[in-house]
Each structure stands twice: as C-alpha cells, then as structure tokens.
Design an enzyme around this catalytic site. Structure first.
Site, PDB file in Angstrom:
ATOM      1  N   HIS A   2      66.505  50.325  44.352  1.00 17.16           N
ATOM      2  CA  HIS A   2      67.024  48.992  44.634  1.00 17.16           C
ATOM      3  C   HIS A   2      67.790  48.919  45.944  1.00 17.16           C
ATOM      4  O   HIS A   2      68.981  48.603  45.979  1.00 17.16           O
ATOM      5  CB  HIS A   2      67.862  48.463  43.466  1.00 17.16           C
ATOM      6  N   PHE A   4      67.701  46.767  48.220  1.00 15.51           N
ATOM      7  CA  PHE A   4      68.281  45.433  48.441  1.00 15.51           C
ATOM      8  C   PHE A   4      69.255  45.060  47.329  1.00 15.51           C
ATOM      9  O   PHE A   4      70.413  44.743  47.615  1.00 15.51           O
ATOM     10  CB  PHE A   4      67.187  44.370  48.507  1.00 15.51           C
ATOM     11  N   TRP A   5      68.846  45.148  46.078  1.00 16.15           N
ATOM     12  CA  TRP A   5      69.705  44.643  44.998  1.00 16.15           C
ATOM     13  C   TRP A   5      70.995  45.446  44.839  1.00 16.15           C
ATOM     14  O   TRP A   5      72.000  44.918  44.353  1.00 16.15           O
ATOM     15  CB  TRP A   5      68.932  44.542  43.682  1.00 16.15           C
ATOM     16  N   LEU A 140      59.906  31.809  43.787  1.00 13.57           N
ATOM     17  CA  LEU A 140      59.878  32.815  44.873  1.00 13.57           C
ATOM     18  C   LEU A 140      58.435  33.318  44.979  1.00 13.57           C
ATOM     19  O   LEU A 140      57.869  33.795  43.994  1.00 13.57           O
ATOM     20  CB  LEU A 140      60.822  33.958  44.568  1.00 13.57           C
ATOM     21  N   LYS A 149      56.758  43.974  52.487  1.00  8.69           N
ATOM     22  CA  LYS A 149      57.280  44.079  53.856  1.00  8.69           C
ATOM     23  C   LYS A 149      58.755  43.701  53.889  1.00  8.69           C
ATOM     24  O   LYS A 149      59.267  43.266  54.922  1.00  8.69           O
ATOM     25  CB  LYS A 149      56.471  43.176  54.780  1.00  8.69           C
ATOM     26  N   LEU A 151      60.171  41.070  52.892  1.00 10.55           N
ATOM     27  CA  LEU A 151      60.385  39.656  53.222  1.00 10.55           C
ATOM     28  C   LEU A 151      61.156  38.943  52.112  1.00 10.55           C
ATOM     29  O   LEU A 151      61.939  38.028  52.382  1.00 10.55           O
ATOM     30  CB  LEU A 151      59.039  38.973  53.465  1.00 10.55           C
ATOM     31  N   ALA A 152      61.007  39.398  50.872  1.00  7.37           N
ATOM     32  CA  ALA A 152      61.693  38.726  49.752  1.00  7.37           C
ATOM     33  C   ALA A 152      63.222  38.764  49.927  1.00  7.37           C
ATOM     34  O   ALA A 152      63.881  37.724  49.801  1.00  7.37           O
ATOM     35  CB  ALA A 152      61.288  39.358  48.424  1.00  7.37           C
ATOM     36  N   LEU A 393      61.617  26.482  34.101  1.00  6.77           N
ATOM     37  CA  LEU A 393      60.231  26.014  34.258  1.00  6.77           C
ATOM     38  C   LEU A 393      59.389  27.096  34.956  1.00  6.77           C
ATOM     39  O   LEU A 393      59.906  27.886  35.705  1.00  6.77           O
ATOM     40  CB  LEU A 393      60.217  24.727  35.095  1.00  6.77           C
TER      41      LEU A 393
HETATM   42  C1  LIG Z   1      74.719  31.620  45.139  1.00  2.00           C
HETATM   43  C2  LIG Z   1      73.248  31.371  45.415  1.00  2.00           C
HETATM   44  C3  LIG Z   1      72.367  32.651  45.256  1.00  2.00           C
HETATM   45  C4  LIG Z   1      70.858  32.311  45.395  1.00  2.00           C
HETATM   46  C5  LIG Z   1      69.944  33.565  45.231  1.00  2.00           C
HETATM   47  C6  LIG Z   1      70.027  34.198  43.829  1.00  2.00           C
HETATM   48  C7  LIG Z   1      69.040  35.391  43.672  1.00  2.00           C
HETATM   49  C8  LIG Z   1      67.582  34.929  43.502  1.00  2.00           C
HETATM   50  C9  LIG Z   1      66.655  36.132  43.323  1.00  2.00           C
HETATM   51  C10 LIG Z   1      65.180  35.708  43.274  1.00  2.00           C
HETATM   52  C11 LIG Z   1      64.809  35.087  41.918  1.00  2.00           C
HETATM   53  C12 LIG Z   1      63.323  34.765  41.883  1.00  2.00           C
HETATM   54  C13 LIG Z   1      62.919  34.075  40.584  1.00  2.00           C
HETATM   55  C14 LIG Z   1      61.418  33.947  40.558  1.00  2.00           C
HETATM   56  O1  LIG Z   1      60.844  33.139  41.265  1.00  2.00           O
HETATM   57  S1  LIG Z   1      60.508  35.024  39.547  1.00  2.00           S
HETATM   58  C15 LIG Z   1      58.837  34.862  40.143  1.00  2.00           C
HETATM   59  C16 LIG Z   1      58.655  35.773  41.350  1.00  2.00           C
HETATM   60  N1  LIG Z   1      57.362  35.523  41.995  1.00  2.00           N
HETATM   61  C17 LIG Z   1      56.236  36.225  41.711  1.00  2.00           C
HETATM   62  O2  LIG Z   1      56.225  37.137  40.902  1.00  2.00           O
HETATM   63  C18 LIG Z   1      54.987  35.762  42.448  1.00  2.00           C
HETATM   64  C19 LIG Z   1      54.093  36.932  42.867  1.00  2.00           C
HETATM   65  N2  LIG Z   1      54.850  37.952  43.591  1.00  2.00           N
HETATM   66  C20 LIG Z   1      55.298  37.735  44.861  1.00  2.00           C
HETATM   67  O3  LIG Z   1      55.158  36.674  45.454  1.00  2.00           O
HETATM   68  C21 LIG Z   1      56.097  38.876  45.492  1.00  2.00           C
HETATM   69  O4  LIG Z   1      55.750  40.082  44.837  1.00  2.00           O
HETATM   70  C22 LIG Z   1      57.633  38.684  45.406  1.00  2.00           C
HETATM   71  C23 LIG Z   1      58.015  37.503  46.292  1.00  2.00           C
HETATM   72  C24 LIG Z   1      58.063  38.423  43.973  1.00  2.00           C
HETATM   73  C25 LIG Z   1      58.328  39.947  45.922  1.00  2.00           C
HETATM   74  O5  LIG Z   1      57.886  40.234  47.234  1.00  2.00           O
HETATM   75  P1  LIG Z   1      57.235  41.666  47.586  1.00  2.00           P
HETATM   76  O6  LIG Z   1      56.546  42.175  46.372  1.00  2.00           O
HETATM   77  O7  LIG Z   1      56.444  41.512  48.857  1.00  2.00           O
HETATM   78  O8  LIG Z   1      58.505  42.666  47.840  1.00  2.00           O
HETATM   79  P2  LIG Z   1      59.381  42.777  49.186  1.00  2.00           P
HETATM   80  O9  LIG Z   1      58.961  44.019  49.907  1.00  2.00           O
HETATM   81  O10 LIG Z   1      59.352  41.517  49.966  1.00  2.00           O
HETATM   82  O11 LIG Z   1      60.871  42.966  48.587  1.00  2.00           O
HETATM   83  C26 LIG Z   1      61.146  44.034  47.699  1.00  2.00           C
HETATM   84  C27 LIG Z   1      62.455  43.731  47.044  1.00  2.00           C
HETATM   85  O12 LIG Z   1      62.338  42.475  46.338  1.00  2.00           O
HETATM   86  C28 LIG Z   1      62.723  42.697  44.973  1.00  2.00           C
HETATM   87  N3  LIG Z   1      61.972  41.790  44.097  1.00  2.00           N
HETATM   88  C29 LIG Z   1      60.670  41.879  43.747  1.00  2.00           C
HETATM   89  N4  LIG Z   1      60.331  40.896  42.909  1.00  2.00           N
HETATM   90  C30 LIG Z   1      61.459  40.148  42.718  1.00  2.00           C
HETATM   91  C31 LIG Z   1      61.770  38.978  41.945  1.00  2.00           C
HETATM   92  N5  LIG Z   1      60.858  38.364  41.186  1.00  2.00           N
HETATM   93  N6  LIG Z   1      63.039  38.493  41.977  1.00  2.00           N
HETATM   94  C32 LIG Z   1      63.979  39.109  42.717  1.00  2.00           C
HETATM   95  N7  LIG Z   1      63.760  40.221  43.478  1.00  2.00           N
HETATM   96  C33 LIG Z   1      62.505  40.720  43.475  1.00  2.00           C
HETATM   97  C34 LIG Z   1      62.376  44.148  44.694  1.00  2.00           C
HETATM   98  O13 LIG Z   1      63.100  44.595  43.565  1.00  2.00           O
HETATM   99  C35 LIG Z   1      62.812  44.789  46.004  1.00  2.00           C
HETATM  100  O14 LIG Z   1      64.224  44.923  46.032  1.00  2.00           O
HETATM  101  P3  LIG Z   1      64.904  46.368  45.668  1.00  2.00           P
HETATM  102  O15 LIG Z   1      64.423  46.706  44.244  1.00  2.00           O
HETATM  103  O16 LIG Z   1      64.356  47.332  46.706  1.00  2.00           O
HETATM  104  O17 LIG Z   1      66.373  46.166  45.730  1.00  2.00           O
END
Ligand SMILES: CCCCCCCCCCCCCC(=O)SCCNC(=O)CCNC(=O)[C@H](O)C(C)(C)COP(=O)(O)OP(=O)(O)OC[C@H]1O[C@@H](n2cnc3c(N)ncnc32)[C@H](O)[C@@H]1OP(=O)(O)O
Ligand SMILES: O=C1CS[C@H](c2ccc3[nH]ncc3c2)N1Cc1ccccc1
Length: 393
Positions: A2, A4-5, A140, A149, A151-152, A393
């Site tokens: 993790h 990032f997290w 997301l 990459k 980007l998330a 949702l």
């Molecule tokens: C005060 C206000 C605060 C507002 C923000 C509050 C937080 C909101 C948080 C978001 C809530 C979203 C709620 C929903 O929409 S949940 C639905 C999420 N969307 C999908 O599953 C759609 C298909 N998948 C994708 O589009 C991509 O795989 C996504 C975009 C999910 C990741 O892109 P990618 O696969 O290209 O990876 P990376 O190289 O860019 O990034 C890797 C890092 O990202 C972490 N990662 C992976 N998946 C998720 C996930 N679902 N929530 C949070 N973090 C996630 C991962 O652990 C790693 O971090 P770490 O493990 O190394 O630390």
C-alpha cells in the site's frame, strides 16, 4: 505494501484507531491549484447536468472500463439517466466530478466523482449520533489502457483537494476489493426472477438436486415464480405528495443504524421519487392516503461479456425502505412482483439494513461478491453490516 494508502488518513490496521478525525487541517493548508498530472493529460470538469455530450463521454468510459466481476463475465452498465441522477443531488458540486482527458484528442481516460452527503455516525459506546457533512465517492474509473500507472492516487488526491478546499474533511466510499481499512464488509445476495436467462448467461446453474425432475428448468421457473400483483393493500407508486411523510418515516427508520444518511425534503424528492428506468419507489398508504411504509429499488444493468444469446442483464437492486405496518419481507415480496412485471431478470441486495430479515423467505441466494465500506479521515470500529444503513449506488 500500500505505497499510496499507507500515506493516507485511513486506519492502517494497527490497534483500534480512535473514533473521529485522523488528521486536522484547515482550508488554508489546502493547495489552491490542481494536483500536477502528466503533460499529455489534462483535468476536465464535465457538465453532466447541461451537456448530453459530456454525460455521454462519462457514460462510455464507464460502460467500457468500469467494475467487472472476478471472472470478467459481467460489467456494470450504468445508464445516462442513472449517472445524471447519481451525480447531481441537491447541493452537488460540479467540480467534484473530476475527469482526465488526453490533451491531443480530448478523449476521456479517467473519472472519479464526489457528491455531498449528511452521514449520522453513532459513537460505538452508544449515545446520540453525530451528523457530519461528508463527501460520498463513487465511479473511480481508469481506461483499461492506462491501468497500473499510479493514476488512481492522483485522481484521489485531486478530488480530496477539491473537497477539502470547501472545508469538508471526511468521505465515505465502497469497493469490491479490500483496502485499508473497511468499517464493515457486506455480502451480495441475488434473487432470481428469470432463471432461464440467468442459466443461459452462466450466472446461475441448475442445482444438482433438480436433475431428478423430468424437466429441471420448468421446476426452477416454478420455484422462482412470483405473484403478478402486490399483496399489500394500499401498495402504490410514490408521488410528490408523499415526500413529507416518506422523509419522516425513512429518517426515523435509518436513525436505528450506527452509520446511515439523513435526508432533507429536497433529498427525498431527488433520491426517492420514481424516475423512469432509474429508480422505482412505492408506499403503503392508509385510508387517508398517507404513507405509512416505503420501499424502493434501482435499475443497474450489466453488460454480459461475450455471450452470443444475451448482451445485457437487467438487474434491480434494493434501495431504501421503511417498514412499519407490514414486515419488510412482505413489503419486499411486492418489490419482487413489481420488478418481475417490469422485466428485471434478478434482484440484488446486500446484508446491510434489515435485509437479512427477508433473504431466506424470499429465496435470495448468496453471491460470490463482497462490498467493503470505508471512511476517509474518520476512525471507526468495525461493525456488522446489519448496523449499516447506507446504500451506495
Ligand atoms: C475528504 C474527501 C476525500 C475524498 C477521497 C476519499 C478516498 C476515495 C478512494 C477511492 C474510492 C473509489 C470507490 C469506487 O469507485 S470502487 C470502484 C473502482 N473502480 C473499478 O473497479 C473500475 C475498474 N478498475 C479501474 O478503473 C482501476 O483498476 C482503478 C481506477 C480502480 C485503479 O486503478 P489502477 O488499477 O490503474 O491502479 P493505479 O496504479 O492507478 O493505483 C494503484 C493504487 O490504487 C489503489 N486502488 C486500486 N483500486 C482502488 C479502489 N477501488 N479504491 C481505492 N483505491 C484503489 C491500489 O490499492 C493502489 O494503492 P496502494 O495499494 O499501492 O496503496
Ligand atoms: O456487473 C457486475 C460487475 S461486478 C458485480 C457483481 C457483484 C456480485 C456478483 N456475484 N456474482 C457475480 C457478481 C457480479 N456486477 C453485477 C452483477 C451482479 C449479479 C450478477 C451479474 C452481475
């Protein structure tokens, strides 16, 4: 683990984090300019309410790149009308709809959304709930060609900045994957309405004990048959005149849960009045035509990936309800009839709210998906899903 997290104000799995904010900053600490992004990309704010073309671009990104099941058999296919509804509740902030485009051809490659929500959180030691204005994060999505990459984290940091700059410091979100650290984990359950199609798309299979029948599919259809009219007297579609009564009984029902939203009258109007092809809501009206009970479900189809006969699964998802004069399993029984009559193939639900009270009697079966619930910048003890009254949702 993790990368990032581990840098974020979320419980890191050590001892029980204290309840409440994990870090305290002020608006003055928040950068005023957007987070840096690769030079071939640009930040973009779609106008989902006023521009059908902007909405179409977000719709298409999600249709082709959003959540799939583990075996890549299905992908959520939120409709245009659904996305407009989900993204523009009362008080929504346009800039919290964060998209990324490629500079050269303006194609949308990523998205994340936030909407405002008032969440009532009960301290685990009991006592009155604290109502907190939060941001609810959803949708997301990164295009399949730009995955892994990092980007998330950039999208998450930028939406966090746009929320913090408005003096909001907490968020709530769900995911099908485990991240640091869920405050509850719910299980999906499914109620078949069209077993023939569910078997054909390989979501369901004919149970082995049915093989002894001369016509197993006929027996499956009989097992999942539902009445074609509601059982509850006074069951009818919700109308605008029901909004005050529904607000009152729904907020009262949700106050029983440890984590749940509170709804203003405008929010009841937006989230719970029927919308063609999006959200379906019903009341039980008494002899003065006043709503005493309420129940609702929403339409979220899924693309069936690579099936020759069917390319869409018509799924309904249970939404909010308030059962007062009839048990929830009787009220939800009428939801099954209404969903079948409207052509849905399956009704999906989670074991949150009081949903466990109807799963068995109404023939819901466990799915192999889970939904984990998270707070951002809010320490909270792990609770059971039946203590959670928030539907995402
Ligand atoms: C005060 C206000 C605060 C507002 C923000 C509050 C937080 C909101 C948080 C978001 C809530 C979203 C709620 C929903 O929409 S949940 C639905 C999420 N969307 C999908 O599953 C759609 C298909 N998948 C994708 O589009 C991509 O795989 C996504 C975009 C999910 C990741 O892109 P990618 O696969 O290209 O990876 P990376 O190289 O860019 O990034 C890797 C890092 O990202 C972490 N990662 C992976 N998946 C998720 C996930 N679902 N929530 C949070 N973090 C996630 C991962 O652990 C790693 O971090 P770490 O493990 O190394 O630390
Ligand atoms: O389209 C998608 C992508 S992930 C999600 C999902 C959730 C739980 C599930 N259990 N079994 C499949 C499945 C899929 N889902 C909705 C769904 C739910 C039930 C059957 C098919 C698709």
């Amino acid at each position: 683990m993790h990368e990032f997290w581990s840098t974020q104000p979320v419980p890191q799995g050590e001892k029980e984090a204290q309840e409440g904010p994990l870090e305290k900053k002020t608006v003055d600490d928040v950068p005023k300019s957007p987070y840096p992004i690769a030079s071939v990309l640009e930040w973009w704010v779609p106008d989902v309410l006023e521009s059908e073309d902007d909405l179409r671009q977000i719709y298409e990104l999600l249709r082709d790149n959003y959540v799939e099941d583990d075996d890549s058999m299905f992908r959520f296919n939120y409709s245009h009308a659904f996305l407009k509804w989900a993204l523009t509740p009362p008080g929504y902030v346009k800039e919290w709809h964060v998209a990324v485009r490629r500079k050269n051809d303006k194609s949308v490659v990523a998205f994340i959304s936030g909407i405002p929500i008032d969440i009532a959180v009960k301290p685990s030691a009991g006592g009155d709930a604290e109502v907190r204005k939060m941001c609810e994060i959803n949708f997301l999505c990164i295009h399949k060609r730009l995955r892994e990459k990092k980007l998330a984290p950039i999208l998450i940091k930028e939406v966090t900045r746009r929320v913090n700059v408005l003096d909001i410091w907490q968020a709530v979100y769900t995911a099908g994957i485990v991240l640091p650290t869920p405050f509850t984990s719910a299980q999906y359950f499914h109620r078949s309405l069209n077993p023939e199609k569910l078997v054909a798309i390989r979501f369901s299979r004919i149970p082995p004990q049915y093989e002894k029948f001369q016509n197993p599919m006929q027996m499956m259809k009989r097992n999942y048959a539902v009445p074609n009219a509601p059982a509850v007297r006074g069951f009818r579609e919700m109308e605008a005149g029901d909004v005050p009564a529904v607000k009152s009984i729904l907020n009262a029902s949700l106050a029983k849960f440890s984590v749940a939203p509170t709804f203003t009258e405008e929010e009841v109007h937006h989230w719970l009045l029927p919308r063609e092809g999006v959200v379906f809501s019903f009341v039980v009206a008494d002899s003065n035509n006043v709503a005493t009970d309420f129940v609702s479900f929403y339409s979220l189809p899924s693309t069936v990936i690579g099936n020759s006969k069917y390319n869409e699964l018509n799924a309904a998802y249970t939404y909010y309800y308030s059962a007062n004069t009839v048990p929830i399993k009787v009220l939800m029984g009428d939801v099954l009839s209404a969903a079948k009559a409207k052509g849905f193939d399956v009704v999906n639900t989670l074991d949150i709210l009081d949903n466990k009270e109807f799963l068995q009697d109404l023939k819901f079966g466990p799915g192999d998906g889970n939904l984990h619930y998270y707070f951002y910048n809010w320490g909270y003890p792990i609770v059971q899903p039946k203590s959670v009254g928030l539907v995402m949702l």
